[in-house]
Scaffold this motif. Structure first.
Motif, mmCIF file in Angstrom:
data_model
loop_
_atom_site.group_PDB
_atom_site.id
_atom_site.type_symbol
_atom_site.label_atom_id
_atom_site.label_comp_id
_atom_site.label_asym_id
_atom_site.label_seq_id
_atom_site.Cartn_x
_atom_site.Cartn_y
_atom_site.Cartn_z
ATOM 1 N N PRO A 119 27.004 28.375 74.363
ATOM 2 C CA PRO A 119 26.423 29.389 73.470
ATOM 3 C C PRO A 119 27.142 29.479 72.128
ATOM 4 N N LYS A 120 28.418 29.108 72.116
ATOM 5 C CA LYS A 120 29.158 29.207 70.856
ATOM 6 C C LYS A 120 28.717 28.141 69.861
ATOM 7 N N THR A 121 28.109 27.119 70.374
ATOM 8 C CA THR A 121 27.688 26.049 69.459
ATOM 9 C C THR A 121 26.205 26.151 69.109
ATOM 10 N N GLU A 122 25.585 27.225 69.581
ATOM 11 C CA GLU A 122 24.177 27.384 69.250
ATOM 12 C C GLU A 122 24.016 27.353 67.727
ATOM 13 N N PRO A 123 23.144 26.516 67.236
ATOM 14 C CA PRO A 123 23.104 26.319 65.788
ATOM 15 C C PRO A 123 22.552 27.538 65.059
ATOM 16 N N LYS A 124 23.039 27.713 63.860
ATOM 17 C CA LYS A 124 22.464 28.732 62.979
ATOM 18 C C LYS A 124 21.418 28.008 62.151
ATOM 19 N N LEU A 125 20.198 28.247 62.468
ATOM 20 C CA LEU A 125 19.135 27.481 61.810
ATOM 21 C C LEU A 125 19.080 27.810 60.328
ATOM 22 N N PRO A 126 19.078 26.806 59.500
ATOM 23 C CA PRO A 126 19.003 27.079 58.059
ATOM 24 C C PRO A 126 17.650 27.637 57.662
ATOM 25 N N ASP A 127 17.642 28.438 56.619
ATOM 26 C CA ASP A 127 16.416 29.132 56.211
ATOM 27 C C ASP A 127 15.275 28.175 55.891
ATOM 28 N N ASP A 128 15.625 27.018 55.335
ATOM 29 C CA ASP A 128 14.537 26.135 54.900
ATOM 30 C C ASP A 128 13.820 25.455 56.061
ATOM 31 N N LEU A 129 14.264 25.723 57.256
ATOM 32 C CA LEU A 129 13.548 25.158 58.414
ATOM 33 C C LEU A 129 12.433 26.082 58.891
ATOM 34 N N CYS A 130 12.232 27.165 58.191
ATOM 35 C CA CYS A 130 11.287 28.194 58.645
ATOM 36 C C CYS A 130 9.976 27.584 59.146
ATOM 37 N N PRO A 131 9.622 27.861 60.392
ATOM 38 C CA PRO A 131 8.426 27.228 60.951
ATOM 39 C C PRO A 131 7.141 28.001 60.705
ATOM 40 N N TYR A 132 7.210 29.147 60.063
ATOM 41 C CA TYR A 132 6.014 29.970 59.879
ATOM 42 C C TYR A 132 5.700 30.129 58.391
ATOM 43 N N VAL A 133 4.442 30.436 58.098
ATOM 44 C CA VAL A 133 4.025 30.423 56.697
ATOM 45 C C VAL A 133 3.826 31.812 56.113
ATOM 46 N N GLY A 134 3.876 32.837 56.925
ATOM 47 C CA GLY A 134 3.653 34.183 56.387
ATOM 48 C C GLY A 134 2.186 34.415 56.084
ATOM 49 N N LEU A 135 1.927 35.122 55.010
ATOM 50 C CA LEU A 135 0.547 35.512 54.722
ATOM 51 C C LEU A 135 -0.311 34.366 54.195
ATOM 52 N N GLY A 136 0.298 33.400 53.603
ATOM 53 C CA GLY A 136 -0.480 32.306 53.008
ATOM 54 C C GLY A 136 -1.126 31.434 54.065
ATOM 55 N N ALA A 137 -2.164 30.722 53.642
ATOM 56 C CA ALA A 137 -2.823 29.803 54.573
ATOM 57 C C ALA A 137 -1.945 28.576 54.770
ATOM 58 N N PHE A 138 -2.082 27.948 55.931
ATOM 59 C CA PHE A 138 -1.409 26.675 56.151
ATOM 60 C C PHE A 138 -2.014 25.649 55.183
ATOM 61 N N GLN A 139 -1.171 24.804 54.659
ATOM 62 C CA GLN A 139 -1.623 23.765 53.743
ATOM 63 C C GLN A 139 -1.598 22.416 54.471
ATOM 64 N N PRO A 140 -2.204 21.387 53.875
ATOM 65 C CA PRO A 140 -2.207 20.088 54.555
ATOM 66 C C PRO A 140 -0.805 19.638 54.962
ATOM 67 N N ALA A 141 0.174 19.929 54.138
ATOM 68 C CA ALA A 141 1.536 19.505 54.484
ATOM 69 C C ALA A 141 2.092 20.272 55.674
ATOM 70 N N ASP A 142 1.433 21.379 56.025
ATOM 71 C CA ASP A 142 1.897 22.181 57.160
ATOM 72 C C ASP A 142 1.326 21.685 58.482
#
Lengths: 451, 987
Positions: free
Chosen positions: B100-123
């Motif tokens: 558990p101590k090595t559980e990674p801290k996921l960097p922000d830019d890996l965010c897997p969700y898009v929020g309010l915007g529509a998914f784009q082709p790159a998504d």
């Protein structure tokens, strides 16, 4: 050690003696004769010559009698009894076969090593028997210097072939034992899956665990004296630990430990047969039976112009030489198919572990599995092949249609049917390896006689 | 292995973050093996070994048993393959233990969700849950060329096409589709043909000419699009139009619309040399608009796909699979809860995505926690909470700007529909807001994912739009704004209709606007000629009627007024003398007292004769006051001039009332206020010539106001509890709200309405830090100690560095040297309790405005001059100027005092008033009382603060603010909020 053991020229009459078959040798008499005629140091030397590790014949407190007993059984199982007898005669020329043969007072012969029963028995006179007889006939002609000289020339080929046959047999036996071990594993796994809801599963485990343990014992016993014993040390140790864990888990009704043990066991079963198969294939390719055939043909060429040309011995040698081609063809066919089924089995195992979480892995694997299976089935006209074709087509359709439930069900049917065919090929190959041991034994005798 | 606080993107040596990542590489290896004979390819087997090593190491991140088992099996599989290929596998193939101590801290830019915007082709790789619908669309495309994808707003139709369908076409899901030409996604906007031409045109220097030529051709020739596409492509072309409804909402040109539809239809009907595909997504509620274009509708109906709500399994995929891909985990049961919240909601996908984004931002290392879920308030409330938290954290100026910007981006229609606009930043700059404020607010809104910014050629060309219509439905404040706007539009529409009706009826005067309707109409400014004439005629009619009425009134009161004026002159003279005496020697005072005695005797006699008139009460009071004032004056003289409390007797207050009683009713409207008040003052206002009071010859508003100011001082006293000077505010009727011609008027300052306030006392200064500290020490603390123990009274140095109120373990005091500075960061409850503690109350909003505005409708408390640094403290940039250096004591800026001598009524601190905030004055009381209906959850603050812009210092300016802050860090607005108290004058 007596001087005679160091002689390279055994008495002529000895070569002419007919070795008793294992079924004619009294287990008790042979053990007693060895214990009476050889001391511990000599037995250790015998073991070394036979490629057996003396220390593995028992524990630190095991007496020589028990060790010799184990040695005899081991040699017999590997169908090298005649080699042992030859070595005993070389060391103790006074030894007669009468000393060790069964009689009315001592009817317990050595257990016969039974070849695996297969669905399609070979011809009436198996090629392996003909080849074995051919090499044995060569022993009889060793008195002729030109024959001896020719055999010495091909000594390395014969030696290599003998070793590889020995290794193949060990590998196949281990592979076979793994197959049996997996059958036991499935019983344990089924019980495990009933836990923790079904307490009766522990009762069932109490019955199945010792069976599994016994099969592990067989495997460990084989491995200890196998040609590949050194390489197998790691997984043998893992297997031993699993056996211990499994026993403790069942004794203590500890589901966590049981889970851990079954996972570890599965991992060994998942990897080692495939490795053994890979080694088997490599060894089979290296066996080069056509080279042996060439050697024997070269040797017999010298007989053509001699008085022996029409003798029964030469005929046997020629028949044996010709039989090597048949053995080689059969070995190639079986190892190729065995290898193909093993590859399919690897893929199926991979898919099986991911099947509950979706069809993605099956979807991907099917791109390989479908052509792999089809190439094995296309040339087949037998019922099993037709049945498997049917399942194959249905499963392909279910995967295309992404019908998860149907695909899962058909996959399991496919796995079962392909597994049955794999087992069939397995047994045929095991049978061949078993038969090849006869050839190996003859080669060992020939080489030992040459020495 | 050490703890990776920030995990770098997966490289060749890093462990995989998840089972999905392991599987992805595993599949790549399978595909690679399948492509060629890899038997002797060392590079391939090196890749296999590398994969095994990374997969083995990934065990430290995998705590789920089935995931571990799956990865282990893949490792073992490849180990077998290596053996089979006679290769040596890595030494270690047993999966590393989870730590558990090595559980990674996921960097922000890996965010897997898009929020309010529509998914784009790159998504595409992170778009899950719509596989069945996508398969259906692929099948449709095989048979049809015009594909309509319809669904409610928020059903995910754009995402299905952009991130689901298009990537699959590009991957060759249909025969040869990987070679099809897929054009960039088109959004129609207000000029669909221009956008179409722009998309198709060459990116060369000649683009401008090309555009002009072809735009015209597209208008004229419905086959032109087909010709262009055929000329440019030797294969099937795919044209995707997203948000097709804009064709009906933003495009106002019917001909352009028709031409656009015709071009699309003919393109879809083309079969040679290639067929082309037209795919469009449109909101279901605009489906009926297609019926106006029957040919297009008929074609679209053949392949209409309706997007339905996702089932539980699909929702699970949409939530879990993108997370699995990067090793993001959910705490047990959380995904089930998320699904339960939105299952069956056809338009909740944006809310789900937004909530997932919020959960991601509140994750712990690589885990979405229940705590994060509780923090965002669940799926359905996350958007509202985020928008509201952002809004309330803004300084008032930014709040206003936010409202304006949002109402530019979404506009209500006549009915319930709302139109989304895409607006260039440049356009927003033209609304009169400061550019830096517009930028600042936009940045905040974009950062919170409430609006979406598309980069333009220059920052000014950036396109801005609301991230999703879900915001319009779910942010209640925005809903309110839209409702207000809708009312506004309806009122405007009604005016137009009424003007037309008036014109159609020969401009019948009976149809003119009167009363509130006229006031309401004057809020608008963009009149056409007819409307302007209608308004002018209505005003003229009103003035005429008032003149008539006034004539009658004047006749009725002429007699009593004459008497009253005399009384007033006398009393004012007394009071003037009283004040003068305070500043003169005792000897002079004694002499003056003799004069007062004589004068009061005369006044008493006059008052008796006036007892039968309507002003007799005033006269009575006046005579009494005259006497008692003289007495009081004598007492006052006996005491020191430096005495801390000046008291005016109740009779004196009544006198002061009397002075203005004659003019209050005249302040009904601006025009009449001046005339009437001046008339009265002409007869009643005292001058100081010769030390005695004499009527002036002409009416003078300036003098009138001067006397109000004087009255405030004369009635002033020091409050007992906290020594706060309170000025006397003489009540009147005044016009409250923004004037129609005020260029800075705000919607919430309207309508302009008449309010009558009674006299009251008002603190001359904003309450100081020292005074408030004394209050807190007296009540024993500030935490949950105001508002009946439910709210903090203020923030102290414990919570923020932007306060001068120190909390020395429960003992409150001002920061050294800042005792006389205004208290800030005070809650409404703190202000209210303080005032009560002093026997006062908070002023009503009407009182507050009257106290700074008086009767001459001044723009700022000091008049009409724009604010500068001699008049008020404002426009301070808190980022560049030190807080403690920026602020000034409560008695600073004497030049900027209000008409009743109150200091710092504008700038320094916004000031709480009693009223709940309403978005306009439609329901506001007209009697000076507070508005006590809580419709917004906010109280009113007035006057602008130290960071406010000049416009916020206007007397009409008002904003709403929650009466208490939830947490200090997010409540910066309160750093500029203080208060002053008022006291009712009791008979």
């Amino acid at each position: 050690m007596s001087e005679s053991t160091q002689s390279n020229n055994p008495p002529a009459h000895q070569s002419e003696d007919r070795f008793p078959e294992a079924s004619q040798v009294s287990h008790r008499k042979l053990r007693q004769t060895i214990v009476d005629l050889f001391d511990a140091a000599e037995v250790r030397l015998l073991c070394s010559d036979l490629g057996v590790i003396y220390d593995d014949l028992g524990g630190p407190d095991t007496g020589i009698s028990a060790r010799v007993d184990t040695l005899i059984l081991h040699v017999n199982r590997r169908q090298r009894l005649r080699v042992l007898l030859t070595m005993l005669r070389e060391a103790r020329p006074a030894l007669t076969w009468d000393q060790i043969q069964i009689d009315e007072n001592d009817p317990d012969a050595l257990p016969t090593v039974v070849a695996p029963r297969i669905a399609q028995p070979d011809d009436n006179t198996p090629d392996t028997l003909l080849a074995s007889q051919g090499f044995t006939a060569l022993i009889s002609l060793l008195r002729r210097p030109e024959t001896r000289e020719a055999i010495v020339r091909f000594q390395n080929d014969f030696q290599a072939a003998s070793s590889r046959i020995d290794l193949m047999n060990d590998l196949k036996l281990a592979h076979d034992l793994f197959q049996e071990l997996e059958n036991r594993y499935f019983l344990i796994e089924n019980d495990r899956k009933r836990l923790p809801g079904d307490d009766l599963a522990w009762d069932s485990l109490a019955l199945n665990e010792p069976e599994l343990g016994a099969k592990i014992d067989d495997l460990l016993s084989l491995v200890r004296q196998a040609v590949f014993a050194e390489e197998a040390k790691l997984w043998a140790e893992q297997l031993r630990k699993v056996q211990e864990m499994m026993r403790t888990a069942v004794e203590q009704s500890n589901p966590d430990q049981l889970n851990s043990a079954t996972r570890r066991l599965y991992r060994i079963i998942n990897r080692q047969p495939s490795r053994l198969n890979a080694q088997l294939i490599t060894t089979a390719k290296a066996l080069r039976l056509p080279n042996l055939e060439t050697a024997v043909t070269t040797i017999t060429a010298s007989f053509n112009q001699s008085d022996l040309a029409e003798s029964e011995l030469v005929t046997q040698i020629k028949q044996g030489s010709a039989a090597l081609s048949g053995i080689d063809a059969r070995l190639r066919r079986l190892t190729t198919e065995h290898d193909a089924w093993q590859a399919i089995d690897d893929e199926l195992r991979r898919v099986e572990t991911s099947l509950d979480s979706g069809l993605e892995e099956l979807d991907e694997a099917w791109l390989d599995l479908e052509p792999m299976t089809r190439s094995l089935l296309d040339a087949q006209t037998e019922t099993w092949a037709a049945d498997l074709q049917t399942v194959l087509a249905a499963l392909t359709q279910a995967i295309d249609d992404a019908v998860i439930v149907t695909a899962r069900r058909l996959f399991r049917r496919f796995r079962s049917q392909s597994g049955r065919r794999f087992r069939q090929v397995d047994l045929e190959l095991l049978s061949l390896c078993h038969d090849l041991q006869k050839v190996g034994e003859s080669l060992d005798l020939l080489l030992r006689t040459v020495k | 292995m050490s703890t990776p606080d920030i995990l770098l993107p997966e490289s060749e040596t890093n462990p995989y973050l998840s089972l999905v990542s392991v599987r992805d590489t595993h599949r790549e290896l399978l595909q690679r093996r399948r492509q060629d004979d890899q038997e002797n390819d060392e590079a391939f087997y090196t890749a296999v070994i590398q994969f095994m090593q990374r997969a083995q190491a990934s065990g430290i991140y995998l705590d789920n048993d089935s995931d571990r088992w799956a990865v282990q099996n893949l490792i073992d599989y490849w180990e077998n393959q290596l053996f089979h290929a006679n290769r040596t596998p890595p030494a270690e193939t047993l999966l590393a233990e989870f730590n558990p101590k090595t559980e990674p801290k996921l960097p922000d830019d890996l965010c897997p969700y898009v929020g309010l915007g529509a998914f784009q082709p790159a998504d595409g790789p992170r778009f899950f849950g719509r596989e069945e619908l996508i398969a259906h669309l692929l099948q449709e495309i095989q048979n049809r060329s015009l594909i309509a994808v319809l669904g409610p707003s928020g059903s995910g139709k754009s995402s299905i096409v952009l991130a689901g369908l298009l990537p699959r076409l590009q991957q060759g899901a249909l025969p040869d589709s990987q070679n099809w030409r897929i054009y960039p996604v088109l959004v129609p906007g207000s000029a669909p043909l221009a956008h179409l031409a722009q998309m198709l045109g060459p990116s060369t220097a000649a683009h401008g000419d090309w555009l002009i030529d072809n735009l015209e051709e597209l208008r004229q020739n419905p086959h032109h699009l087909t010709n262009l596409v055929n000329a440019a492509n030797n294969t099937t072309a795919v044209l995707v139009i997203d948000q097709f409804e804009e064709l009906f909402t933003l495009c106002q040109d019917e001909n352009e619309r028709q031409a656009f539809l015709d071009n699309l239809r003919y393109l879809a009907e083309t079969a040679v040399p290639h067929r082309h595909i037209v795919i469009f997504t449109m909101r279901t509620d605009y489906e009926s608009q297609l019926s106006k274009h029957p040919a297009f509708q008929a074609a679209a109906q053949e392949s209409l796909t309706r997007v339905t709500a996702m089932n539980a399994g699909e929702l699970r995929s949409a939530i879990e699979k993108p997370a699995e891909a990067i090793g993001l985990k959910f705490e047990d049961g959380l995904v089930d809860t998320l699904i339960r919240e939105i299952l069956g909601e056809p338009a909740a996908l944006p809310l789900l995505q937004f909530a997932l984004l919020q959960l991601w931002e509140n994750r712990e290392r690589s885990r979405i926690t229940w705590e994060a879920y509780r923090h965002i308030g669940g799926v359905m409330a996350a958007l509202e909470n985020t928008a509201e938290a952002l809004y309330t954290s803004m300084i008032p100026e930014d709040q206003i700007t936010t409202r304006r910007l949002m109402l530019r981006l979404v506009q209500p229609g006549q009915g319930l529909e709302v139109t989304r606009n895409r607006v260039r930043r440049r356009t927003l700059y033209q609304t009169g807001e400061a550019q830096d404020r517009v930028d600042r607010v936009l940045d905040k809104l974009a950062q919170a994912q409430l609006v979406h910014l598309s980069a333009g050629a220059s920052p000014e060309d950036d396109q801005i739009e609301v991230a999703h219509e879900a915001l319009v439905r779910n942010w209640l404040r925005l809903v309110d704004w839209l409702d207000e706007e809708r009312i506004h539009l309806r009122q405007r529409h009604r005016l137009t209709t009424q003007a037309e009706h008036w014109a159609d009826n020969d401009k019948n005067s009976d149809l003119l606007l009167r009363g509130p309707a006229l006031i309401e109409a004057q809020q608008f400014s963009d009149f056409n000629a007819l409307e302007q004439a209608y308004i002018d005629a209505s005003l003229e009619e009103k003035l005429r009627a008032e003149r008539e009425k006034e004539k009658i009134r004047q006749r009725e009161r002429r007699f009593s007024l004459t008497l009253g004026v005399f009384a007033v002159i006398a009393i004012v003279g007394v009071l003037f003398l009283f004040r003068a005496n305070l500043e003169t020697s005792t000897a002079q005072a004694t002499a003056n007292a003799a004069q007062i005695d004589a004068l009061s005797s005369a006044l008493t006699a006059q008052a008796i004769s006036a007892s039968s008139t309507r002003d007799s009460a005033i006269a009575n009071a006046t005579s009494t006051v005259a006497v008692s004032t003289a007495t009081a004056q004598a007492g006052a003289i006996e005491t020191s001039q430096a005495q801390s409390e000046i008291r005016l007797t109740e009779d004196a207050r009544a006198t002061s009332q009397a002075i203005w009683a004659t003019s209050t009713y005249q302040a009904e409207v601006i025009a009449t206020v001046t005339a009437e008040a001046a008339t009265a003052v002409a007869q009643a206002t005292p001058t100081r010539s010769g030390g005695l009071i004499r009527p002036t010859a002409t009416p003078d508003m300036g003098q009138l106001l001067g006397d109000l100011q004087q009255g405030a001082l004369l009635g002033a006293f020091f409050r007992e509890r906290d020594n706060m000077p309170m000025v006397y505010v003489t009540g009147s009727t005044f016009l409250m709200g923004a004037l129609p011609d005020d260029p800075d008027k705000r919607d919430n300052e309207m309508p302009l309405h008449k309010v009558t306030v009674s006299d009251f006392y008002l603190d001359a200064y904003e309450v100081s830090v020292q005074q408030f500290a004394a209050f807190l020490n007296d009540i024993g603390g500030y935490k949950n100690n105001c508002g009946n123990g439910r709210y903090d009274c203020a923030a102290t140095g414990f919570e923020t560095s932007f306060t001068m109120l120190l909390n020395n373990v429960g003992v409150f005091e001002a920061k050294a040297g800042f005792g006389s500075y205004p208290i800030n960061w005070v809650t409404w409850y703190g202000a209210q309790d303080y005032c009560r503690w002093t026997g006062s109350r908070l002023p009503t909003e009407a009182e507050w405005e009257y106290a700074v505005r008086a009767i001459d409708n001044r723009i700022y408390p000091w008049g009409s001059a724009p604010p500068d640094n001699t008049l008020a403290l404002f426009n301070v940039n808190p980022r560049t100027v030190d807080f403690f250096k920026a602020l000034q004591p409560v008695d600073a800026f004497p030049a900027g005092i209000g008409p009743f001598n109150t200091f710092n009524p504008a700038g320094s601190m916004w000031e709480w008033v009693e009223d709940w905030y309403a978005p306009n004055y439609l329901a506001a009381p007209t009697d000076g009382a507070a508005f006590l209906e809580d419709v917004t959850g906010q109280k009113v603050i007035r006057g602008g603060g130290w960071t406010s812009a000049a416009g916020d210092l206007r007397t009409a300016r008002r904003i709403g603010l929650p009466p208490a802050f939830n947490d200090v860090e997010n409540s910066l607005l309160y750093w500029g909020v203080g208060f002053r108290c008022a006291r009712t004058i009791t008979p």
